[in-house]
Scaffold this motif. Structure first.
Motif, mmCIF file in Angstrom:
data_model
loop_
_atom_site.group_PDB
_atom_site.id
_atom_site.type_symbol
_atom_site.label_atom_id
_atom_site.label_comp_id
_atom_site.label_asym_id
_atom_site.label_seq_id
_atom_site.Cartn_x
_atom_site.Cartn_y
_atom_site.Cartn_z
ATOM 1 N N ARG A 215 0.813 -1.215 0.000
ATOM 2 C CA ARG A 215 0.000 0.000 0.000
ATOM 3 C C ARG A 215 0.849 1.269 0.000
ATOM 4 N NH1 ARG A 215 -2.502 -1.157 4.246
ATOM 5 N NH2 ARG A 215 -1.400 0.139 5.742
ATOM 6 N N ARG A 216 1.946 1.267 0.741
ATOM 7 C CA ARG A 216 2.770 2.472 0.864
ATOM 8 C C ARG A 216 3.774 2.587 -0.277
ATOM 9 N NH1 ARG A 216 4.548 2.002 7.243
ATOM 10 N NH2 ARG A 216 2.518 2.433 8.177
ATOM 11 N N SER A 217 4.293 3.803 -0.443
ATOM 12 C CA SER A 217 5.405 3.976 -1.378
ATOM 13 C C SER A 217 6.646 3.315 -0.769
ATOM 14 C CB SER A 217 5.681 5.461 -1.612
ATOM 15 O OG SER A 217 6.226 6.063 -0.443
ATOM 16 N N TYR A 218 7.566 2.939 -1.642
ATOM 17 C CA TYR A 218 8.773 2.254 -1.157
ATOM 18 C C TYR A 218 9.526 3.130 -0.157
ATOM 19 C CZ TYR A 218 13.215 -0.232 -1.119
ATOM 20 O OH TYR A 218 14.336 -0.912 -0.709
ATOM 21 N N ARG A 219 9.655 4.404 -0.477
ATOM 22 C CA ARG A 219 10.417 5.304 0.382
ATOM 23 C C ARG A 219 9.775 5.417 1.760
ATOM 24 N NH1 ARG A 219 11.807 11.685 -1.000
ATOM 25 N NH2 ARG A 219 12.858 12.166 0.981
ATOM 26 N N ASP A 220 8.466 5.593 1.808
ATOM 27 C CA ASP A 220 7.782 5.731 3.092
ATOM 28 C C ASP A 220 7.864 4.444 3.902
ATOM 29 O OD1 ASP A 220 7.134 8.306 2.461
ATOM 30 O OD2 ASP A 220 5.067 7.873 1.869
ATOM 31 N N PHE A 221 7.680 3.319 3.241
ATOM 32 C CA PHE A 221 7.702 2.037 3.946
ATOM 33 C C PHE A 221 9.071 1.781 4.569
ATOM 34 C CE2 PHE A 221 8.494 -2.560 4.022
ATOM 35 C CZ PHE A 221 7.429 -2.986 4.782
ATOM 36 N N VAL A 222 10.134 1.942 3.786
ATOM 37 C CA VAL A 222 11.480 1.676 4.298
ATOM 38 C C VAL A 222 11.870 2.696 5.361
ATOM 39 C CG1 VAL A 222 13.924 1.539 3.671
ATOM 40 C CG2 VAL A 222 12.200 0.504 2.187
ATOM 41 N N ALA A 223 11.418 3.934 5.210
ATOM 42 C CA ALA A 223 11.727 4.961 6.219
ATOM 43 C C ALA A 223 11.133 4.579 7.576
ATOM 44 C CB ALA A 223 11.192 6.316 5.771
ATOM 45 N N VAL A 224 9.904 4.087 7.560
ATOM 46 C CA VAL A 224 9.274 3.655 8.819
ATOM 47 C C VAL A 224 10.037 2.478 9.410
ATOM 48 C CG1 VAL A 224 7.217 2.575 9.805
ATOM 49 C CG2 VAL A 224 6.979 4.519 8.254
ATOM 50 N N LYS A 225 10.437 1.523 8.588
ATOM 51 C CA LYS A 225 11.150 0.352 9.090
ATOM 52 C C LYS A 225 12.554 0.721 9.583
ATOM 53 C CE LYS A 225 7.587 -2.002 8.292
ATOM 54 N NZ LYS A 225 6.710 -2.320 9.446
ATOM 55 N N ALA A 226 13.172 1.703 8.950
ATOM 56 C CA ALA A 226 14.472 2.165 9.436
ATOM 57 C C ALA A 226 14.339 2.784 10.832
ATOM 58 C CB ALA A 226 15.071 3.174 8.460
ATOM 59 N N ARG A 227 13.234 3.503 11.042
ATOM 60 C CA ARG A 227 13.009 4.140 12.356
ATOM 61 C C ARG A 227 12.607 3.134 13.420
ATOM 62 N NH1 ARG A 227 8.211 6.183 14.331
ATOM 63 N NH2 ARG A 227 7.248 6.179 12.262
#
Length: 384
Positions: free
Chosen positions: A79-91
């Motif tokens: 559902r999310r954009s790749y950038r948003d998804f990975v940014a959340v997982k990085a945090r």
């Protein structure tokens, strides 16, 4: 999925997380013994008790946590954009890993150098960075945290995996299983079986497998694990030379054992969900991730202190310490979490991977499985 079923599933997932992480503590429990001394005491009554707690309770944690992660990541990664998804997982995954590795290494190495704590110390800067970043090996001081390193790698490819058809996912699953069985060392993943569990979770979400398991009888889900126990006893009692000479067979049994243990704990958690015991266990979910991250630090620091009264493995009072160790570690974890929330909500949020108090302007992570919905336009094969 109805709201009632979704809430029951959320409760079961929360219970499984808590039980799994509590089981990990038995794997890392303080013994007060060197590896050579432990080998001598393995056949003693206390050695057998320690083996039973590690193998019977702690065995299911990593596969079940990996499966749950894949189950939850599938819809959100699509559902999310790749950038948003990975940014959340990085945090929520990578940053806590780096911070807790740094904190634990600083405290434990400091105690080893200046207070005589029996703990490993990195030889140089390169080894320090390797331990901190988990580049080529798990951190020997904070060994469990390497799971987050591999999990983050899985999350970086989750958006791609979520868009693949079932056939490709199954092929990739078989490839990772073969990788895990051969034990081929490649630094992309320290433990390739984690990707296998992650893929199982994604496939389970697509085909409502967890919902189907909830309708199976408890004995049906526990039986595969019970059948594997004699095989596990045979392997752990086998000669090390034989095991090294039959590594593929050993790793195959280990993988099957872990999946069957995860299935058993998953179904037990579902059975506990509507009970008072399940509600009590679920109260600890808020601090479960924090417990996973900081329990080695607490064991390194607290084990030798409590051991002054109980003695090491082999002492009369040691079994009481061993059995109670998950609770003895969980209670100070809750205190640490509440203190962090009171002193610095932002720091509490970062160190807990977003599970504790969120800073102003940022919503906390969703608590309900019902909030994790399938995307409106699911990719081919994304749903059964």
């Amino acid at each position: 999925m109805t709201v009632k079923r979704a809430d029951s599933l959320r409760q079961a997932i929360g219970i499984a997380r808590v039980l799994g992480i509590l089981g990990i503590i038995y794997v890392h429990a303080w013994t007060g013994r060197t590896a050579e001394e432990l080998a001598i005491l393995d056949q003693s009554p206390q050695g057998v008790l320690r083996w039973a707690l590690i193998e019977m309770v702690g065995y299911s944690a990593v596969p079940l946590l990996g499966i749950i992660s894949g189950w939850l990541a599938g819809p959100s990664s699509a559902r999310r954009s790749y950038r948003d998804f990975v940014a959340v997982k990085a945090r929520t995954i990578l940053l806590p890993m780096l911070l807790w590795n740094a904190i634990t290494m600083a405290v434990v190495v400091g105690l080893a150098v200046w207070a005589g704590l029996a703990a490993p110390v990195p030889k140089n800067l390169a080894e320090t960075l390797d331990w901190w970043l988990c580049l080529t090996q798990p951190n020997p001081i904070n060994v469990q945290i390497a799971f987050l390193r591999d999990l983050f790698v899985c999350m970086t490819i989750a958006p791609l995996l979520a868009r693949l058809r079932d056939g490709w996912l199954v092929a990739l699953l078989l490839l990772t299983v073969a990788w895990a069985i051969t034990a081929y060392a490649f630094p992309l993943l320290l433990r390739p079986q984690i990707l296998s569990f992650f893929l199982i979770g994604m496939l389970a979400r697509r085909h409502d497998l967890i919902e189907r398991i909830a309708r199976w009888r408890l004995i049906t889900c526990v039986t595969p694990y019970l059948v594997m126990v004699p095989m596990l006893v045979w392997l752990t009692s086998s000669d090390d030379v034989w095991l090294r000479g039959h590594l593929h067979r050993t790793n195959t049994v280990d993988l099957v054992m872990r999946v069957s243990a995860a299935l058993a704990l998953c179904r037990v958690s579902m059975a506990l969900a509507p009970t008072r015991a399940g509600a009590f266990i679920l109260k600890g979910e808020h601090y479960a991730f924090l417990l996973f991250c900081c329990h080695m630090l607490l064991i390194w620091c607290g084990g030798p202190v409590i051991g002054l009264w109980t003695g090491p493995l082999g002492s009369p009072l040691y079994p009481a310490l061993l059995i109670a160790e998950p609770i003895l570690v969980f209670l100070p974890t809750i205190l640490i979490g509440r203190t962090l929330e009171a002193v610095s909500p932002a720091l509490a949020n970062v160190l807990s991977g977003g599970r504790l108090a969120a800073p102003k302007g940022r919503a906390p992570l969703p608590r309900s499985a019902a909030s994790v919905k399938e995307p409106a336009n699911s990719p081919p094969g994304a749903a059964s």
